[in-house]
Design a protein around this motif. Structure first.
Motif, short mmCIF file in Angstrom:
data_model
loop_
_atom_site.label_atom_id
_atom_site.label_comp_id
_atom_site.label_asym_id
_atom_site.label_seq_id
_atom_site.Cartn_x
_atom_site.Cartn_y
_atom_site.Cartn_z
N GLY A 97 2.07 37.43 -11.81
CA GLY A 97 2.42 38.11 -13.05
C GLY A 97 3.67 38.94 -12.91
O GLY A 97 4.16 39.22 -11.81
N HIS A 98 4.22 39.37 -14.05
CA HIS A 98 5.41 40.21 -14.06
C HIS A 98 5.12 41.59 -13.46
O HIS A 98 4.08 42.19 -13.75
N VAL A 137 18.00 41.04 -17.21
CA VAL A 137 16.89 41.20 -16.27
C VAL A 137 15.75 40.28 -16.68
O VAL A 137 15.40 40.18 -17.87
N TYR A 138 15.15 39.61 -15.70
CA TYR A 138 13.96 38.81 -15.95
C TYR A 138 13.18 38.66 -14.65
O TYR A 138 13.71 38.88 -13.56
N ALA A 139 11.91 38.29 -14.78
CA ALA A 139 11.06 38.09 -13.60
C ALA A 139 11.40 36.77 -12.93
O ALA A 139 11.94 35.84 -13.55
N TRP A 140 11.03 36.67 -11.65
CA TRP A 140 11.26 35.42 -10.93
C TRP A 140 10.18 35.26 -9.86
O TRP A 140 9.89 36.22 -9.16
N PRO A 145 2.39 33.85 -21.67
CA PRO A 145 2.08 33.74 -20.25
C PRO A 145 3.29 33.23 -19.47
O PRO A 145 4.09 32.48 -20.01
N ASN A 146 3.36 33.65 -18.22
CA ASN A 146 4.54 33.32 -17.43
C ASN A 146 4.54 31.85 -17.02
O ASN A 146 3.58 31.35 -16.44
N ASN A 147 5.62 31.19 -17.33
CA ASN A 147 5.86 29.80 -16.91
C ASN A 147 6.74 29.85 -15.66
O ASN A 147 7.84 30.40 -15.73
N PRO A 148 6.25 29.35 -14.51
CA PRO A 148 5.17 28.39 -14.33
C PRO A 148 3.87 28.94 -13.74
O PRO A 148 2.97 28.17 -13.46
N THR A 149 3.75 30.25 -13.52
CA THR A 149 2.60 30.74 -12.76
C THR A 149 1.36 30.98 -13.61
O THR A 149 0.24 30.86 -13.09
N GLY A 150 1.50 31.36 -14.88
CA GLY A 150 0.35 31.42 -15.77
C GLY A 150 -0.15 32.74 -16.28
O GLY A 150 -0.70 32.80 -17.38
N PRO A 151 -0.02 33.88 -15.54
CA PRO A 151 -0.60 35.14 -16.03
C PRO A 151 0.11 35.68 -17.27
O PRO A 151 1.30 35.43 -17.49
N ILE A 152 -0.63 36.47 -18.03
CA ILE A 152 -0.10 37.14 -19.22
C ILE A 152 0.43 38.52 -18.88
O ILE A 152 0.20 39.05 -17.79
N VAL A 153 1.10 39.11 -19.86
CA VAL A 153 1.36 40.54 -19.92
C VAL A 153 0.37 41.11 -20.92
O VAL A 153 0.20 40.58 -22.02
N PRO A 191 11.17 40.06 -8.51
CA PRO A 191 10.06 39.23 -8.02
C PRO A 191 8.75 39.52 -8.75
O PRO A 191 8.45 40.68 -9.10
N ASN A 192 7.98 38.46 -8.97
CA ASN A 192 6.65 38.62 -9.55
C ASN A 192 5.74 39.38 -8.59
O ASN A 192 6.00 39.47 -7.38
#
Length: 362
Positions: A132-133, A102-105, A154-162, A126-127
């Motif tokens: 963000g996740h 499982v991973y974000a997209w 931070p999420n690559n390529p969108t940028g936000p952190i968890v 989906p983000n």
């Protein structure tokens, strides 16, 4: 008659790196550090002249230094040719046919290939609208078949952190039998005080592995050195899956020399983070709805106008990373690129505003 290729591999697109730039253009497509190596790093690499000898297969000196700095044991540190290599090793060690990862997209574009090569199945979540996740949705996607979950911050390529609180709530929902991989490739650039920090959580979560790299903040992308912290038995399994002797002596020496000069490194990183924040503020003032940027890049949600926008940047002398039909990721590059980047972005605002169904602007 042709050689048999696994159908899932035959249909898998090869990883595409950011385009190379012409000599007179700025390369803002690969999240590379625009600064040259720190003083002493080149000399450390040049001192490694025994090209006829294999490197230390265990990268023991580098692992020992990383263990000392993190409070871990040497067996709780693994070094490989880039953190993406460790992702491949983790996937092969934990997952196979019938298993799920499982991973974000959208997230790091290597993730689908990593899972497919291991023979497992991707479960993409989906983000959130802010890029963000959606950790609650990711936790809900975990099933009896899930073997690994990847969290990119931070999420690559969108940028936000968890955030730390978000991650703790997420881990409370994930069974301990499932490996959670916290991909912190851009951790050094993070300035948000509430961001999760993986290494201190290793004692709390026995199913956690934290990924880091020397490619981004440390500016050693060309030498390919990544590392992981985690339980010794998990990393032993990873080492069993690794290609032997894959981290060069030159890469190991450069990483050690860079660690010796970490204060200088962090000053450079702070300069890039400040440049990033300036770019984000000015893009938002132009009308762009830029997600919170905590890596060394910014995301422009150009939607169906992505190809045209990427072409406009290229015509202005900047190579950016385009994700067809979605958006553009722009690395934080040289100081001299900033005004050109902003001028080009400003020139696109009107056309994107008029584009039907645009999601790009406020």
């Amino acid at each position: 008659m042709t050689v048999h290729i696994r159908p899932d591999i035959a249909s898998l697109p090869a990883y595409k790196q950011g385009r190379q730039a012409a000599a007179d253009a700025f390369k803002l497509s690969s999240n590379e550090n625009p600064f040259p190596p720190l003083p002493g790093v080149v000399e450390a690499v040049q001192a490694q002249t025994q090209y006829n000898r294999y490197p230390d297969a265990s990268a023991l000196a580098l692992r020992a230094e990383l263990a000392h700095r993190s409070g871990r044991t040497v067996d709780e540190v693994h070094v490989a040719p880039g953190s993406v290599a460790i992702l491949h090793e983790l996937a092969k060690a934990t997952s196979g046919p019938g298993d799920e990862v499982v991973y974000a997209w959208r997230s790091f574009e290597a993730y689908p290939g990593v899972v497919t090569v291991a023979g497992a199945t991707s479960v993409q979540v989906p983000n959130r609208p802010d890029g963000g996740h959606d950790l609650d949705a990711m936790a809900a996607a975990v099933t009896d078949r899930t073997r690994m979950v990847i969290v990119c911050t931070p999420n690559n390529p969108t940028g936000p952190i968890v955030t730390g609180a978000e991650f703790d709530a997420f881990m409370a929902q994930v069974p301990e039998r499932v490996l959670v991989v916290l991909d912190e490739a851009y951790a050094e650039f993070v300035t948000a005080p509430d961001a999760v920090r993986g290494v201190p959580l290793l004692e709390q979560y026995p199913n956690l592995v934290v990924l880091r790299t020397f490619s981004k903040a440390y500016g050693l992308a060309g030498l390919r050195v990544g590392y992981a912290f985690g339980p010794a038995y998990v990393l032993d399994a990873v080492r069993a899956c690794a290609i032997p002797l894959s981290v060069t002596a030159q890469g190991q020496a450069a990483a050690l020399a860079s660690l010796e000069r970490e204060d200088e490194l962090l000053a450079r990183v702070a300069e890039l983070a400040e440049r990033r924040d300036t770019i984000v503020d000015r893009l938002r003032a132009q009308g762009w709805d830029v997600p919170d940027a905590q890596g060394n890049f910014v995301w422009l949600d150009t939607g169906e106008q992505t190809a045209a926008a990427a072409e406009a940047f290229e015509e202005a002398g900047m190579v950016v990373r385009a994700f067809a039909g979605e958006g553009i990721r722009i690395s934080i590059g040289e100081h001299e690129a900033v005004e050109k980047l902003l001028e080009t972005a400003a020139s696109l605002v009107g056309g994107l505003t008029r584009a039907a169904g645009t999601r790009t602007l406020r």
